[in-house]
Write a protein that holds these residues in place. Structure first.
Motif, PDB file in Angstrom:
ATOM      1  N   LEU A  18       0.830  -1.202   0.000  1.00  0.00           N
ATOM      2  CA  LEU A  18       0.000   0.000   0.000  1.00  0.00           C
ATOM      3  C   LEU A  18       0.866   1.254   0.000  1.00  0.00           C
ATOM      4  CD1 LEU A  18      -2.846  -1.134   2.393  1.00  0.00           C
ATOM      5  CD2 LEU A  18      -3.080  -0.557  -0.011  1.00  0.00           C
ATOM      6  N   THR A  19       1.985   1.197   0.704  1.00  0.00           N
ATOM      7  CA  THR A  19       2.907   2.333   0.737  1.00  0.00           C
ATOM      8  C   THR A  19       3.447   2.601  -0.664  1.00  0.00           C
ATOM      9  OG1 THR A  19       3.555   1.591   2.924  1.00  0.00           O
ATOM     10  CG2 THR A  19       4.892   3.327   1.942  1.00  0.00           C
ATOM     11  N   LYS A  20       3.761   1.525  -1.363  1.00  0.00           N
ATOM     12  CA  LYS A  20       4.271   1.645  -2.742  1.00  0.00           C
ATOM     13  C   LYS A  20       3.244   2.303  -3.643  1.00  0.00           C
ATOM     14  CE  LYS A  20       7.256  -1.748  -5.057  1.00  0.00           C
ATOM     15  NZ  LYS A  20       7.290  -3.132  -5.439  1.00  0.00           N
ATOM     16  N   GLU A  21       1.983   1.900  -3.441  1.00  0.00           N
ATOM     17  CA  GLU A  21       0.898   2.470  -4.254  1.00  0.00           C
ATOM     18  C   GLU A  21       0.565   3.881  -3.813  1.00  0.00           C
ATOM     19  OE1 GLU A  21      -2.710   0.097  -4.249  1.00  0.00           O
ATOM     20  OE2 GLU A  21      -1.487  -1.700  -4.416  1.00  0.00           O
ATOM     21  N   GLN A  22       1.258   4.332  -2.804  1.00  0.00           N
ATOM     22  CA  GLN A  22       1.084   5.641  -2.206  1.00  0.00           C
ATOM     23  C   GLN A  22      -0.273   5.830  -1.534  1.00  0.00           C
ATOM     24  OE1 GLN A  22       2.277   7.948  -5.558  1.00  0.00           O
ATOM     25  NE2 GLN A  22       4.402   7.947  -4.928  1.00  0.00           N
ATOM     26  N   SER A  23      -0.814   4.698  -1.020  1.00  0.00           N
ATOM     27  CA  SER A  23      -2.028   4.818  -0.213  1.00  0.00           C
ATOM     28  C   SER A  23      -1.596   4.896   1.240  1.00  0.00           C
ATOM     29  CB  SER A  23      -2.930   3.598  -0.426  1.00  0.00           C
ATOM     30  OG  SER A  23      -3.099   3.332  -1.779  1.00  0.00           O
ATOM     31  N   GLU A  24      -0.888   5.929   1.599  1.00  0.00           N
ATOM     32  CA  GLU A  24      -0.260   6.044   2.920  1.00  0.00           C
ATOM     33  C   GLU A  24      -1.256   5.853   4.041  1.00  0.00           C
ATOM     34  OE1 GLU A  24       3.696   6.865   1.526  1.00  0.00           O
ATOM     35  OE2 GLU A  24       2.859   6.241   3.436  1.00  0.00           O
ATOM     36  N   LYS A  25      -2.451   6.440   3.860  1.00  0.00           N
ATOM     37  CA  LYS A  25      -3.465   6.372   4.916  1.00  0.00           C
ATOM     38  C   LYS A  25      -3.862   4.922   5.182  1.00  0.00           C
ATOM     39  CE  LYS A  25      -5.806   8.984   7.695  1.00  0.00           C
ATOM     40  NZ  LYS A  25      -6.982   8.253   8.026  1.00  0.00           N
ATOM     41  N   ARG A  26      -4.163   4.177   4.101  1.00  0.00           N
ATOM     42  CA  ARG A  26      -4.582   2.780   4.262  1.00  0.00           C
ATOM     43  C   ARG A  26      -3.425   1.942   4.771  1.00  0.00           C
ATOM     44  NH1 ARG A  26      -6.357   1.275  -1.425  1.00  0.00           N
ATOM     45  NH2 ARG A  26      -6.764  -0.760  -0.546  1.00  0.00           N
ATOM     46  N   ALA A  27      -2.218   2.369   4.438  1.00  0.00           N
ATOM     47  CA  ALA A  27      -1.045   1.576   4.829  1.00  0.00           C
ATOM     48  C   ALA A  27      -0.857   1.592   6.336  1.00  0.00           C
ATOM     49  CB  ALA A  27       0.197   2.115   4.124  1.00  0.00           C
ATOM     50  N   GLU A  28      -1.323   2.658   6.970  1.00  0.00           N
ATOM     51  CA  GLU A  28      -1.144   2.798   8.434  1.00  0.00           C
ATOM     52  C   GLU A  28      -1.667   1.585   9.187  1.00  0.00           C
ATOM     53  OE1 GLU A  28      -1.431   7.584   8.744  1.00  0.00           O
ATOM     54  OE2 GLU A  28      -2.821   6.424   9.998  1.00  0.00           O
ATOM     55  N   ASP A  29      -2.883   1.142   8.824  1.00  0.00           N
ATOM     56  CA  ASP A  29      -3.504   0.048   9.567  1.00  0.00           C
ATOM     57  C   ASP A  29      -3.246  -1.315   8.945  1.00  0.00           C
ATOM     58  OD1 ASP A  29      -6.260   2.280   9.789  1.00  0.00           O
ATOM     59  OD2 ASP A  29      -4.683   1.912  11.288  1.00  0.00           O
ATOM     60  N   ALA A  30      -2.448  -1.337   7.874  1.00  0.00           N
ATOM     61  CA  ALA A  30      -2.308  -2.591   7.128  1.00  0.00           C
ATOM     62  C   ALA A  30      -1.398  -3.584   7.839  1.00  0.00           C
ATOM     63  CB  ALA A  30      -1.757  -2.299   5.737  1.00  0.00           C
ATOM     64  N   SER A  31      -1.571  -4.823   7.439  1.00  0.00           N
ATOM     65  CA  SER A  31      -0.806  -5.902   8.052  1.00  0.00           C
ATOM     66  C   SER A  31       0.643  -5.858   7.612  1.00  0.00           C
ATOM     67  CB  SER A  31      -1.444  -7.240   7.658  1.00  0.00           C
ATOM     68  OG  SER A  31      -0.539  -8.284   7.865  1.00  0.00           O
ATOM     69  N   GLU A  32       1.538  -6.207   8.536  1.00  0.00           N
ATOM     70  CA  GLU A  32       2.952  -6.289   8.197  1.00  0.00           C
ATOM     71  C   GLU A  32       3.375  -7.731   7.958  1.00  0.00           C
ATOM     72  OE1 GLU A  32       4.528  -2.340  10.612  1.00  0.00           O
ATOM     73  OE2 GLU A  32       5.462  -4.293  10.959  1.00  0.00           O
ATOM     74  N   ALA A  33       2.393  -8.639   8.014  1.00  0.00           N
ATOM     75  CA  ALA A  33       2.715 -10.058   7.812  1.00  0.00           C
ATOM     76  C   ALA A  33       3.341 -10.233   6.433  1.00  0.00           C
ATOM     77  CB  ALA A  33       1.445 -10.900   7.918  1.00  0.00           C
ATOM     78  N   ILE A  34       4.403 -11.017   6.368  1.00  0.00           N
ATOM     79  CA  ILE A  34       5.161 -11.187   5.141  1.00  0.00           C
ATOM     80  C   ILE A  34       4.344 -11.908   4.073  1.00  0.00           C
ATOM     81  CG2 ILE A  34       7.227 -12.255   4.105  1.00  0.00           C
ATOM     82  CD1 ILE A  34       7.946  -9.932   5.819  1.00  0.00           C
ATOM     83  N   ILE A  35       4.364 -11.332   2.879  1.00  0.00           N
ATOM     84  CA  ILE A  35       3.699 -11.952   1.727  1.00  0.00           C
ATOM     85  C   ILE A  35       4.766 -12.301   0.697  1.00  0.00           C
ATOM     86  CG2 ILE A  35       2.125 -11.532  -0.213  1.00  0.00           C
ATOM     87  CD1 ILE A  35       0.473  -9.771   1.611  1.00  0.00           C
ATOM     88  N   TYR A  36       4.712 -13.515   0.191  1.00  0.00           N
ATOM     89  CA  TYR A  36       5.589 -13.935  -0.901  1.00  0.00           C
ATOM     90  C   TYR A  36       4.832 -13.757  -2.220  1.00  0.00           C
ATOM     91  CZ  TYR A  36       9.320 -16.350   1.738  1.00  0.00           C
ATOM     92  OH  TYR A  36      10.401 -16.673   2.533  1.00  0.00           O
ATOM     93  N   LYS A  37       5.448 -13.044  -3.164  1.00  0.00           N
ATOM     94  CA  LYS A  37       4.866 -12.982  -4.507  1.00  0.00           C
ATOM     95  C   LYS A  37       5.623 -14.007  -5.340  1.00  0.00           C
ATOM     96  CE  LYS A  37       2.117  -9.173  -4.644  1.00  0.00           C
ATOM     97  NZ  LYS A  37       2.220  -7.816  -5.118  1.00  0.00           N
ATOM     98  N   ILE A  38       4.894 -15.031  -5.774  1.00  0.00           N
ATOM     99  CA  ILE A  38       5.539 -16.141  -6.479  1.00  0.00           C
ATOM    100  C   ILE A  38       5.039 -16.197  -7.911  1.00  0.00           C
ATOM    101  CG2 ILE A  38       5.878 -18.654  -6.480  1.00  0.00           C
ATOM    102  CD1 ILE A  38       5.274 -18.557  -3.459  1.00  0.00           C
ATOM    103  N   GLU A  39       5.993 -16.252  -8.847  1.00  0.00           N
ATOM    104  CA  GLU A  39       5.655 -16.378 -10.264  1.00  0.00           C
ATOM    105  C   GLU A  39       5.495 -17.841 -10.608  1.00  0.00           C
ATOM    106  OE1 GLU A  39       7.701 -12.737 -12.742  1.00  0.00           O
ATOM    107  OE2 GLU A  39       8.306 -14.781 -13.179  1.00  0.00           O
ATOM    108  N   VAL A  40       4.389 -18.187 -11.265  1.00  0.00           N
ATOM    109  CA  VAL A  40       4.193 -19.582 -11.654  1.00  0.00           C
ATOM    110  C   VAL A  40       4.137 -19.667 -13.179  1.00  0.00           C
ATOM    111  CG1 VAL A  40       2.886 -19.942  -9.526  1.00  0.00           C
ATOM    112  CG2 VAL A  40       1.669 -19.618 -11.652  1.00  0.00           C
ATOM    113  N   PRO A  41       4.457 -20.855 -13.752  1.00  0.00           N
ATOM    114  CA  PRO A  41       4.441 -20.986 -15.209  1.00  0.00           C
ATOM    115  C   PRO A  41       3.035 -20.711 -15.745  1.00  0.00           C
ATOM    116  CG  PRO A  41       5.494 -22.877 -14.195  1.00  0.00           C
ATOM    117  CD  PRO A  41       4.880 -22.090 -13.093  1.00  0.00           C
TER     118      PRO A  41
END
Lengths: 601, 211
Positions: free
Chosen positions: A58-81
Motif C-alpha cells: 500500500l505504501t508503494k501504491e502511495q495509499s499512505e493512509k490505508r497503509a497505516e492500519d495494514a498488516s505487516e505479515a510477510i507476503i511472498y509474490k511467487i511467479e508460476v508458469p
C-alpha cells in the motif's frame, strides 16, 4: 491501401500469486529462510518475485493512509508458469510442492453423481454457447481459504479465460437458490435483477451504463454489450445467479459461512471451460467434508442430451525409459523414472517389461498433451542442473548471411572515412517520413501500425534519414563536424509478399557542419564505390556509376543528385533542404547520402 | 495435406502423438500481421524451408530487431534486439542444450550457469538460464532456451527423430549490465551520447571490463 500490422506484447506474462508466508510454511510443514525458499522455487520452476507485506504494497501504491492500519505479515509474490493453472492458488502450490518433495501422495479426485441440473437453452448458442457446472458439498471456508477462492477465480479470469472473453466463472451459495437452473439468452431489457453488492434492481441495459465507470467491470462490458441477447442464469424461481461475463446476482452471493457452493462456467471455448472448472474444484475440494470429492451437475444440452460435469479426466500415456533417457541425456531405470514422474503429480509405474512406463495424467495437469511434456517433468524431478552437459556431435560449415557480411565490411569502411555509426529506431512518426521531408504520407509506401502507444510508433521507417537527423539534434553541442551513418533496414509495403511488406538494407550518412559539405558526401560516395569495386561510368555505359541532378523535396534545389549504377537508380545525395533541417531542430546545414546496399550483393 | 492444414489440425485435434490444443484454429487470427515479438518467428520459417528438402543438420543464429507493445520505462523500449541460436540434428538431448549454452555464454565471459524450469508455448522442456553476477552478488536471468515441441516441428515435415534445440537472449540487457548503463536510451536510439561512442574502448569479452 494502408497496411496495418499490430504491435503485440512480447512474452507470455508469468502469472504471480501472493501468499502469506507464515500460512505457506505452516501448510508445507516447515519454515525456510528466503534464500532456502528461493532455491526450492528455482528447482521446481517457480520464481520468488518479491518479499513484501500488505503495508509495503500500500505504501508503494502511495495509499499512505490505508497503509497505516495494514498488516505487516510477510507476503511472498511467487511467479508460476503460465500453463500451470493448478499452481495459481496457495492450495495448489502447497500440494504441488509437497508432492515434489515426496511428502505427500497426489490425491485422487472424484466426481460423484448429484441431483442438480443446469439446462442450456438454445438461444445461448449465438452469444456464449457453452456452460459447465459443479458443486462443492459440505465445504468449510476460513477467512484465508475464502479469500483464496475468490482470488483463484480472478487469476483464472486473467489468464486462461482471456479476461473473461473465453470463459467466465460464477460461484454461488447453493442454499440461497433452488435448482433446476437454466442458462438462457434474453434481450437486455428483459433481464432485471439486483447485482452483487447493490441495493436496487437494474435491467441489463441499465447495468451496461452503470458499470461504464466501474474501474474493474468496465473492461468486460464490450464482450456482450452489442449483442441482441445477453446470457443469464436463473434458478427455478427466476432468481438471477449471474449475467455472464459481467456480474453475479446479489441473492446467491457466497460468504464465509457458505457450506455448499454451486460453480458455473460459461464460455465460448468449451475445452477451456472444462479446465477452469476442474481447476477450481480440484483445488478447493480439499476443504469439503469428503476431501477431493466433487458433486457433479447434470448439464442438459439444447438437443436434450445430458453431460455430467466436472469430467475430472484421468488419462494414461505410455512412454519408454529409453525415450526419456535419450531426450534428456541421462541413464535411469524405468522404476527410477516412474518415481520421478510421480513427484510431478504424474503418478507412474514401471511395466513388467522393464522398459515401458505407464503414466497417469490427472485432471490438474491439462498442460500435459504430448510425451515431451512427460520428458520435461522427468527432467525437472531429476534436476536440470544434475544433467550431464554434452556437446552436440553436429558438424556444420558456417557462413555469415551475405547481406550482413557486406554490411559489416561497409561499416568498417565508413568508420575509416571518419563517420560514426549510430543505431536508431525502426519505428517513427508519420511526420518523420513525410511532412518533415516535405512529402505527403499518402505518397510514402510506409507500413502503418494499427495501435501505436505514442506518435513515435506510427510507422516503420522508409528512410534512415530522420533517425540520423534526430541523433545529430540530440548531440548538436558536440564539436563540429558531426558525421554519422547507419546501415540498416527500412520497411516498405509490398503486396506480393505474404506479410505485405519487405525490408531493404540502406546506407545513410549525414554530414553536419557550418557549411553543408556536398563535397563531403560526394567524396564518401566515391570512396564507397571504390570499396565496392564499382568503377565510375557515364550515362551511356551499361556498367559503372555516375550521379545525375534530380529533384527531391527533402533536398535543396540544384544541390541534389541521384546515384545511378549499372543503369539503375540506387540512391540519392545532396544538401538537405533548410526546411527539413529546421524540422529536426538543427541550426546548421546538412548534406546526406542514401544508397541501397542490396544492389551490390 | 498442406502445411496450413497440418498446423490447423494439430492445434484443433492433435496428431503426431499430441492431444492438440482443442480449439478452433482460425485463419483470420493467423493472418493478422504483427511486428515480430521474437526472432523465433523467422527461425520457424527457416526450419520449414529446411524441411522441404532432404533434412541435413544445421546450426543457425540470428541477431536482429524485435518489437513489443508494453509500458516503456528506463529498461524497456518498444524495439530491441534478440540473439538467437538454433541447432537441428538427430537425437539432440537436453544435456546437449546445456552444453551448448555453457560454451556460448563462456564466450561472453559468463562462466557460472544454472538452469531453471520455465514455460514457452513452443518449447518443452524449457529452461531459463541464470548466471551469477559478482557485482550484484546474485543470480540474474541471462537467457531463455528449450527444445522445440513436436506440434511445431512435425507439421513442417521434419523427421520424427530430429530434435531442435534453441536459445535466445536480449542484446541490450547484458550490454547494459556489462557497461553499467541504467537507461536503455543511453544505448540505443537517437538520444545516445555520441561522445560515449567516440570514447568507448574495444569490446573485449575475454577480458574484464572496467566500469
Amino acid at each position: 491501401s494502408v497496411f496495418r500490422p499490430f504491435l503485440c506484447s512480447n512474452s507470455i506474462a508469468m502469472p504471480t500469486i501472493g501468499v502469506k508466508r507464515d500460512l505457506l510454511f505452516e501448510a508445507l510443514g516447515r519454515t525456510y529462510t528466503d534464500e532456502q525458499f528461493e532455491e526450492l522455487c528455482f528447482d521446481f520452476g517457480l520464481e520468488l518475485d518479491e518479499v513484501t507485506s500488505e503495508k509495503l504494497m500500500l505504501t508503494k501504491e502511495q495509499s499512505e493512509k490505508r497503509a497505516e492500519d495494514a498488516s505487516e505479515a510477510i507476503i511472498y509474490k511467487i511467479e508460476v508458469p503460465a500453463n500451470r493453472y493448478d499452481l495459481l492458488c496457495v492450495e495448489g502450490l502447497v500440494r504441488g510442492i509437497l508432492i515434489f518433495q515426496d511428502k505427500m501422495v497426489p490425491p485422487r479426485y472424484e466426481a460423484i453423481r448429484g441431483k442438480e441440473r443446469l439446462v442450456i437453452r438454445k438461444e445461448t448458442s449465438g452469444v456464449r454457447p457453452h456452460a459447465v457446472a459443479a458443486i462443492l458439498r459440505d465445504i468449510t471456508f476460513s477467512q484465508e481459504s475464502y479469500e483464496s477462492f475468490i482470488e483463484l477465480q480472478e487469476k483464472l479470469h486473467q489468464t486462461i479465460c482471456r479476461k473473461r472473453a473465453l470463459v467466465a466463472i460464477g460461484t454461488h451459495d447453493l442454499d440461497a437458490i433452488e435448482g433446476p437452473f437454466s442458462y438462457e439468452a434474453l434481450p437486455p431489457d428483459s433481464i432485471r435483477f439486483k447485482p452483487l453488492n447493490q441495493t436496487e434492481e437494474f435491467t441489463a441495459t441499465e447495468l451496461m451504463e452503470f458499470y461504464k465507470t466501474d474501474s474493474h467491470l468496465r473492461h468486460y462490458l464490450h464482450i456482450i454489450k452489442d449483442e441482441p441477447l445477453y446470457p443469464v442464469i436463473y434458478d427455478r424461481n427466476r432468481v438471477v445467479l449471474s449475467m455472464p461475463p459481467i456480474i453475479n446476482g446479489d441473492r446467491s452471493k457466497i460468504h464465509l459461512g457458505t457450506k455448499n457452493v454451486f460453480i458455473e462456467c460459461t464460455a465460448t471455448d468449451l475445452n477451456k471451460a472444462k479446465i477452469v472448472l476442474d481447476t477450481i474444484v480440484t483445488m478447493f475440494s480439499q476443504y469439503c467434508a469428503k476431501p477431493f470429492v466433487v458433486e457433479a451437475v447434470e448439464v442438459e444440452q439444447p438437443d436434450g442430451s445430458v453431460i455430467l460435469h466436472p469430467e475430472l479426466p484421468y488419462r494414461e500415456e505410455f512412454i519408454t525409459a529409453t525415450e526419456i533417457n535419450k531426450k534428456v541425456g541421462i541413464e535411469e531405470s524405468s522404476a527410477k523414472l516412474a518415481s520421478l514422474l510421480s513427484r510431478m503429480c504424474l503418478v507412474s509405474e514401471p511395466m513388467r517389461d522393464g522398459k515401458t512406463i505407464k503414466v497417469e495424467i490427472p485432471p490438474t495437469r491439462a498442460d500435459v498433451i504430448h510425451g515431451c511434456d512427460i520428458v520435461e517433468d522427468a527432467a525437472i524431478a531429476y534436476g536440470f542442473n544434475n544433467v550431464k552437459m554434452t556437446i552436440p556431435k553436429t558438424n556444420t560449415i558456417a557462413a555469415q548471411f551475405p547481406l550482413n557480411h557486406l554490411t559489416d565490411l561497409l561499416r568498417n569502411g565508413l568508420a575509416h572515412a571518419g563517420f560514426t555509426e549510430v543505431l536508431t529506431f525502426a519505428l517513427c512518426s508519420r511526420d518523420d517520413v513525410a511532412t518533415f521531408l516535405n512529402k505527403k504520407i499518402e505518397d510514402v509506401p510506409a507500413v502503418h501500425i494499427e495501435n501505436p502507444k505514442t506518435v513515435e510508433f506510427q510507422v516503420a521507417r522508409t528512410t534512415l534519414l530522420p533517425g540520423l537527423l534526430k541523433t545529430i539534434s540530440c548531440n548538436r553541442n558536440l564539436a563540429l563536424p558531426i558525421k554519422v551513418f547507419e546501415i540498416s533496414d527500412v520497411v516498405y509495403q509490398e503486396s506480393s509478399k505474404d506479410v505485405g511488406a519487405r525490408n531493404e538494407r540502406w546506407l545513410c550518412a549525414v554530414n553536419y557542419n557550418r557549411a553543408p559539405g556536398f563535397e563531403v558526401v560526394h567524396g564518401l560516395l566515391d570512396r564507397i564505390m571504390e570499396l565496392l569495386e564499382v568503377a565510375p561510368g557515364k550515362e551511356k555505359d551499361a556498367e559503372g556509376y555516375f550521379i545525375k541532378a534530380t529533384d527531391d523535396s527533402a533536398y535543396f534545389d540544384g544541390r541534389c543528385a541521384e546515384v545511378i549504377c549499372g543503369g539503375k537508380r540506387v540512391g540519392i545525395l545532396g544538401v538537405l533542404h533548410p526546411s527539413v533541417v529546421r524540422k529536426f531542430d538543427l541550426p546548421m546545414p546538412c548534406s546526406a547520402l542514401e544508397i541501397s546496399v542490396e544492389e551490390f550483393l | 495435406m498442406d502445411y496450413l492444414e497440418r498446423v490447423k489440425k494439430v492445434h484443433g485435434e492433435g496428431g503426431y502423438g499430441s492431444q492438440g490444443y482443442k480449439y478452433d484454429w482460425k485463419i483470420e487470427e493467423a493472418k493478422k500481421n504483427i511486428l515480430r515479438t521474437h526472432t523465433t518467428a523467422v527461425s520457424a520459417r527457416m526450419l520449414y524451408k529446411l524441411a522441404q528438402g532432404k533434412f541435413k543438420p544445421v546450426k543457425y543464429f540470428s541477431i536482429d530487431r524485435v518489437f513489443r507493445n508494453e509500458t516503456l520505462d528506463a529498461t524497456h523500449l518498444a524495439e530491441f534486439h534478440q540473439i538467437e541460436g538454433v541447432v537441428a540434428d538427430y537425437d539432440l538431448t537436453l544435456g546437449d542444450l546445456i552444453g551448448v549454452l555453457h560454451q556460448f555464454f563462456s564466450k561472453l565471459g559468463i562462466k557460472r550457469l544454472r538452469f531453471k524450469p520455465a514455460y514457452n508455448p513452443y518449447t518443452e522442456p524449457s529452461m531459463e538460464v541464470f548466471s551469477y553476477h559478482e557485482g550484484l552478488k546474485k543470480w540474474v536471468e541471462v537467457g531463455n532456451s528449450g527444445v522445440f515441441r513436436p506440434e511445431m516441428l512435425r507439421p513442417m515435415g521434419l523427421p520424427e527423430d530430429v530434435s531442435v534445440i534453441a536459445w535466445g537472449l536480449s542484446l541490450e540487457r547484458p550490454t547494459m549490465i556489462k557497461y553499467g548503463i541504467d537507461n536503455i536510451r543511453d544505448l540505443i536510439g537517437h538520444k545516445v551520447d555520441l561522445q560515449m561512442v567516440y570514447d568507448n574502448p574495444l569490446c573485449r569479452l575475454d577480458k574484464e571490463t572496467k566500469q
